[in-house]
Write an enzyme that holds these catalytic residues in place. Sequence first.
Site, PDB file in Angstrom:
ATOM      1  N   LYS A 290      63.724  60.725  74.332  1.00  0.00           N
ATOM      2  CA  LYS A 290      63.236  59.369  74.552  1.00  0.00           C
ATOM      3  C   LYS A 290      64.087  58.681  75.623  1.00  0.00           C
ATOM      4  CE  LYS A 290      61.571  58.660  69.815  1.00  0.00           C
ATOM      5  NZ  LYS A 290      60.160  58.406  70.117  1.00  0.00           N
ATOM      6  N   ARG A 364      53.380  64.514  63.704  1.00  0.00           N
ATOM      7  CA  ARG A 364      52.139  65.195  63.317  1.00  0.00           C
ATOM      8  C   ARG A 364      52.399  66.636  62.897  1.00  0.00           C
ATOM      9  NH1 ARG A 364      49.607  63.884  69.061  1.00  0.00           N
ATOM     10  NH2 ARG A 364      50.989  62.118  68.629  1.00  0.00           N
TER      11      ARG A 364
END
Length: 516
Positions: A290, A364
């Site tokens: 990130k 996910r």
Amino acid sequence: MTALTLSTAGAATLRADALVVGVAKGTGSKSGNLVLAPGTEAVDKAFGGKLATVLETLGASGAEGELTKLPAPDGLKVPVVIVAGLGPVPQKDDAYDAEALRRAAGAAARALTGSKKAGFALPIGSVEDAEAIAEGALLGAYAFTAYQRGENKLAPKGAASGAKQPLAEVALLGAKPRDKAFKAAAERAVAVVEEINRARDLINTPPNDLYPESFAAVATAAGKEHGIKVQVLDEKALVKGGYGGLLGVGQGSTHGPRLVKLAYTHPKAEKTLALVGKGITYDSGGISLKPAGHNETMKCDMSGAAAVFATVVAAARLGLQVNVTGWLALAENMPSGNATRPGDVLNMYSGKTVEVLNTDAEGRLVLADALTRASEENPDAIVDVATLTGAMVLALGNRTFGIMANDDAFRTSIHEIAEEVGEASWPMPLPADLRKGMDSPTADIANMGERMGGGLVAGLFLQEFVGEGIAWAHLDIAGPAYHEGAPYGYTPKGGTGSAVRTLVKLAERTAAGDLG
């Protein structure tokens, strides 16, 4: 935690540090006049019938979230009166909106930090009103002070923190202490809020102290306390079981992943509700690191698992006549020489293969394994909860979570439940045309698809791992799970416990057979 009592005292006779009453914004003039809400009668009398005039002189408008502190006059046993704005005056039946009452009580409780006892004389026209006020006050009184030690190194070991403690006791006026329905509402409010605050504590705990193994230990301890069966799959068990999603995400960290199953069962239950929570205890993004400015709050990426955990415990405490199974998919997503790389292919628990195009789309992957495992038990419905995508925040903002489902009626039910309990949500679609973007030339599916509609793409990915014929919904709580701004209403800075109230009410509706 703040104590809750149903007081038999009146507003004029209650002895406490403060008394909270309500005022609404009227519509009798262009500027709007103040309307004193039920519960203010004794206070107005002590002010010589001029409470509204005093408030207007001080600039009060009755707007939601507004608080006005007044020194109490003779005739009251409290030193301070706090007048909380309730927003527009009700148009019919003098029935104030439950969420307005909840927020007003929360704002007042926050303002009373450091106080021992406060009376809440906000308008109660029903049992539901009493419960909303109790919830709001108890939620508003929350503070995370576990790491605030003070600066005095010479202080005796175990000395109290210098931080002000939350309001110690909420005395609810206007309820009926001897009425079974009001007692039950108060008990429910305490149980649900204590578990929401437990979730908040977990979300706020620094990632050096909360990692998969320690989270699993917290769940195990709670299971023993509340009669919930807990099973923890460690790294060896995950390898043996073929949980490639959890292992792939967690392999870059020194803290190995865990899959925790919490099972609350009721001997008379006819339905089973499975809840699956994303539990990334810290998300660096992995190799797809990130950018600066996006890492600081990533301890909150386990908010879905915290919500699931809190819901299962709340269901047990309430003795709901439904089986509730919680699945906590726990991992820490870190970059290292062992971390999953973009381009790697993972063999999932379902047997499918997934090409990892972005290691920051990790939630996910852990959810997929847990959804497949939950589906094997053939529950009546599955709901997964996750801080899954920034795209959902862009779509719905910081205060609203998105709901996707493989059944329109189920999605609508959850949306209506969320609205009823005061949690902002919005139904979102699962457009079939977006599925093609996840086609992979290497594996069965990729973990990324089209950039536009990214939150919906994530939902479509998860749908691939839900058992056939099982009603399923996905709650993307990326926006409301962690509040970085100033506190408001009953919402603190930091972890919020988003979705717990919705999930508890869903469990209650399932127990009552109201969801088919």
